[in-house]
Each structure stands twice: as structure tokens, then as C-alpha cells.
Motif scaffolding. Structure first.
Motif, PDB file in Angstrom:
ATOM      1  N   TYR A  17      17.718 -32.389 -33.503  1.00 28.83           N
ATOM      2  CA  TYR A  17      16.333 -32.056 -33.199  1.00 28.83           C
ATOM      3  C   TYR A  17      15.423 -32.652 -34.267  1.00 28.83           C
ATOM      4  O   TYR A  17      15.633 -32.450 -35.463  1.00 28.83           O
ATOM      5  CB  TYR A  17      16.158 -30.540 -33.128  1.00 28.83           C
ATOM      6  N   VAL A  51      11.825 -32.401 -35.650  1.00 27.56           N
ATOM      7  CA  VAL A  51      10.747 -31.420 -35.660  1.00 27.56           C
ATOM      8  C   VAL A  51       9.568 -32.010 -36.418  1.00 27.56           C
ATOM      9  O   VAL A  51       9.707 -32.426 -37.577  1.00 27.56           O
ATOM     10  CB  VAL A  51      11.219 -30.106 -36.315  1.00 27.56           C
ATOM     11  N   VAL A  80       8.757 -31.199 -30.847  1.00 25.93           N
ATOM     12  CA  VAL A  80      10.206 -31.218 -31.102  1.00 25.93           C
ATOM     13  C   VAL A  80      10.853 -32.136 -30.076  1.00 25.93           C
ATOM     14  O   VAL A  80      10.611 -32.004 -28.871  1.00 25.93           O
ATOM     15  CB  VAL A  80      10.821 -29.801 -31.029  1.00 25.93           C
ATOM     16  N   TYR A  93      13.319 -32.554 -40.491  1.00 30.42           N
ATOM     17  CA  TYR A  93      12.009 -31.945 -40.674  1.00 30.42           C
ATOM     18  C   TYR A  93      11.498 -32.261 -42.067  1.00 30.42           C
ATOM     19  O   TYR A  93      12.242 -32.134 -43.055  1.00 30.42           O
ATOM     20  CB  TYR A  93      12.088 -30.425 -40.484  1.00 30.42           C
TER      21      TYR A  93
END
Length: 396
Positions: free
Chosen positions: A213, A215, A258, A344
Motif C-alpha cells: 500500500y 499511502v 492510498v 508512507y
């Protein structure tokens, strides 16, 4: 003939990775960076986001901090052969941050050169990712192989790798490669992908697929690249799923944008163990030996040597074209329910079975370049852990 026999064991990976623009996974076949693509609207994903356990990202859970020096060469990996005394030395080093990802394909390039003399008793220098896969590839082609190395896993540098599929991570400089490099890289990538697929589903999960993922606070853009690395991921973009944007209600992260992709992950501890066991069970031998100069090769009985010494080749071969790229990992206690990856705030997290890997990637692609400091930095590790903790929404 070797290529035919061994090519049945390969293939290639990477599509969503081409959209990451991070860790060397950015995505076009030339050095010219295209403008960022418009952000696709979020829509319900074809495959719903599974429940994602939150990472227990506290500094007190750091169980280890390791540093790896990735061996970058502007012209790409060294795969040529030369004569040293009475030895033919076939080089196999300088893969930047792509050592594990390209290892099998690279072996398919160098092993035929080693066997072209008719010799079937080979020496391999180095017991990391490149050494083990070259040794196994040679065995599968009918050679007797002895690995000579100062260190073995888990002490080798490649045991400190992030463990994510990243075949073009700091693999070369765009302005230092010629027209033949792209096809060579693609051939190695696809060959490695195919071979790693044969390790899926094994006990201990040495190789497995995970979701990752990305982000962010806004639309993604290509990371600044002051070094001018070659970004080749687009050449194999057919091998992994495309990146998809997820609707806000589907994820537990504290950010408006996301995206998700899926890609292979190496559980390096188990993968190294599996490769070592396979090599030894096939009759291979490992001898502890240190080499300080090429003249030390005279001690070997073998006439043909495959040199897989990674960053160590800079000193051993006096190869100043090898530039260190420092990468530090903070290892958190394994958290089996965290079985995904996350990017992230310039930090990467990977939930591996041998620990949760957290790595600061810096604000641009020059992070760690030409930095040979292998001393762990606790402050950097704690800052990376804190950054990942901020990615999660506070409990309601």
C-alpha cells in the motif's frame, strides 16, 4: 544448450511496481521521466481490501538494526570474463539494490561463460544471493561447485536486504548504458521471476506474494533523481498487477490517497536456508576462505572462478566503479498478522516472517548514495518507525 535447459526454470515480475516511483521501481524504459499520470478516481476494488492489522510501531519493539551497502555500478553489473594467472574469472557483481531480484537471471548469463572452456569443476567466490544462485545454476548444468567465502548467511550483506522484488533498483545510470543493456536487464528479470515462482508454496514460504500500500497526502509524482538512475520497470510491467487507487472507506490509513499493488517478497532468512540446503544436498561444498587480491586465486585448484563478491569486489578487484549505496533496516519483532507492505512519508515497511522490516528511503533517489558507513544509526531507525506509526488512523 545450457540456456535452453535452464531457461525452463524462469519468467519475470513487475507492473504495479512500475507505478511506485520508489525504491528503484519507477517505470519507463528510457531515462526521460514522463509527467505524472493523472490520479485515477477511487472506485470499489475488484478484490476487496482484507482486514489489515495495525503495526505495533514502537521503538521498544526494535530487535535489531542492520546496514547493507548495495554495490552500484553506473554501467550496470559486471558480467565479463578475464584471465588471472591460470584462472578464467567470470565476474558477477555490481547489481545495486537488485541483487536478489536479478540473481537467477544473472547466473544464466555468467554460468555459460564459465562452462565454455569445458571445465566442469568450478569455484564460486561469495555466499550471498549472487553466489548461491550462480552455484546452483552451475550444478543444474552438470558442474561440480565449491563456494569459497569469508562469511555465510546470515553474516553476508545480502542477508540484510529489504527482500522485495525490485529488479531495477539502482541498477545503472541512464546516461552510462548502451542500447543493449535494456534487453539484457529484461532477460535477467524475466528469468529470475520464473525461477522464483518455483519457490512459491514451499514450507517456510521462502518466496511469497504480498500486497503493498502506497499511502500519500496527494497525487503521486516521480521521485527526484539527482543521480539519474536507469528506470526500466516498464519493460516488464506485464508481470505484476497494475496499481489501483482505493476508496477511503476501504483502508485503515490516515491519508486521502492510498494505492495498492501486489508483488513478490523474499523471506531472506528462509530463502537463504533453502538455497544453502539445496546446494549442499546436490553435492556442493563450502570452504571458508578470504581473498585480499586477485593473486590469492592461485590457492584454488579450480581453473574457472565465478566472482560473486558484491560490494567486496571494490576492494578485492580494486574496482572504483563500485559505489556504495547505504541502506539501513530497523527490524521489529515479527508480527505475523502484518502480512503486507506499506510506503508512507519516505519510509518503507514490509511484514516479513523473520521480522517487520522498516527502512528510511529518503526524500529522493540519492539517499545513501556513496555512503560507506555501515554503523547502525539508532536515531534514524526510531524516526523511521515513528513515521510508519503515523500512517495509521487513530482508533475511534
Amino acid at each position: 544448450m545450457i540456456q535452453e535447459a535452464l531457461q525452463n526454470d524462469r519468467r519475470g515480475f513487475l507492473r504495479g511496481a512500475a507505478g511506485l516511483g520508489l525504491m528503484g521501481l519507477g517505470g519507463c524504459a528510457t531515462s526521460a521521466a514522463p509527467p505524472p499520470a493523472p490520479l485515477a478516481p477511487a472506485k470499489p476494488p475488484f478484490r476487496p481490501v482484507p482486514p489489515l492489522a495495525a503495526l505495533d510501531a514502537r521503538p521498544g519493539r526494535i530487535m535489531n538494526i542492520t546496514v547493507c551497502l548495495r554495490p552500484f555500478r553506473a554501467a550496470g553489473p559486471r558480467l565479463d570474463a578475464e584471465t588471472v594467472g591460470d584462472k578464467l574469472v567470470v565476474h558477477n557483481y555490481g547489481h545495486g539494490g537488485s541483487g536478489w531480484s536479478l540473481s537467477w537471471g544473472s547466473a544464466l548469463e555468467v554460468v555459460p561463460k564459465a562452462l565454455s572452456t569445458g571445465q566442469r569443476d568450478l569455484a564460486v567466490l561469495g555466499c550471498g544471493a549472487l553466489g548461491l544462485t550462480a552455484a546452483l545454476t552451475a550444478q543444474r548444468a552438470g558442474a561440480r561447485v565449491t563456494i569459497y567465502a569469508k562469511e555465510r548467511p546470515p553474516e553476508v550483506r545480502s542477508s540484510r536486504a529489504t527482500g522485495v522484488w525490485s529488479p531495477d533498483s539502482r541498477i545503472a545510470k541512464a546516461d552510462a548504458i548502451g542500447p543493449t543493456f535494456g534487453p539484457l536487464w529484461e532477460r535477467m528479470s524475466r528469468a529470475s521471476f520464473r525461477t522464483y515462482a518455483s519457490y512459491l508454496g514451499l514450507p517456510g514460504a521462502p518466496v511469497e506474494w504480498i500486497d503493498r500500500y502506497m499511502v500519500a497526502e496527494g497525487p503521486p509524482g516521480r521521485r527526484s533523481d539527482p543521480i539519474g538512475f536507469a528506470h526500466l520497470g516498464g519493460r516488464v510491467a506485464d508481470l505484476t498487477p497494475p496499481v489501483e487507487r482505493l476508496p477511503p472507506e476501504s483502508y485503515p490509513f490516515a491519508a486521502p490517497v492510498v494505492r495498492r499493488t501486489s508483488l513478490p517478497m523474499f523471506n531472506v532468512t528462509e530463502l537463504s536456508r533453502v538455497l544453502m540446503a539445496e546446494f549442499l544436498m546436490s553435492g556442493g561444498r563450502i570452504e571458508t576462505m578470504e581473498f585480499r587480491t586477485p593473486a590469492d586465486l592461485a590457492r584454488l585448484k579450480q581453473k574457472v572462478v565465478i566472482n560473486c563478491t558484491g560490494y567486496g569486489a571494490r576492494a578485492l578487484w580494486r574496482d572504483e566503479t563500485v559505489v556504495p549505496v547505504r541502506g539501513q533496516i530497523a527490524w521489529l519483532i515479527p508480527q505475523p498478522e502484518v502480512n503486507y507492505g506499506l510506503i508512507y512519508d519516505n519510509v518503507s515497511m514490509l511484514g516479513r516472517r523473520d521480522g517487520v522490516v522498516i527502512q528510511q528511503t529518503g526524500s529522493d533517489e540519492a539517499w545513501g548514495y556513496d555512503d560507506a558507513n555501515e554503523t547502525p544509526d539508532r536515531a534514524e531507525a526510531e524516526a523511521a518507525v515513528a513515521a510508519i506509526a503515523r500512517a495509521y488512523r487513530a482508533p475511534a
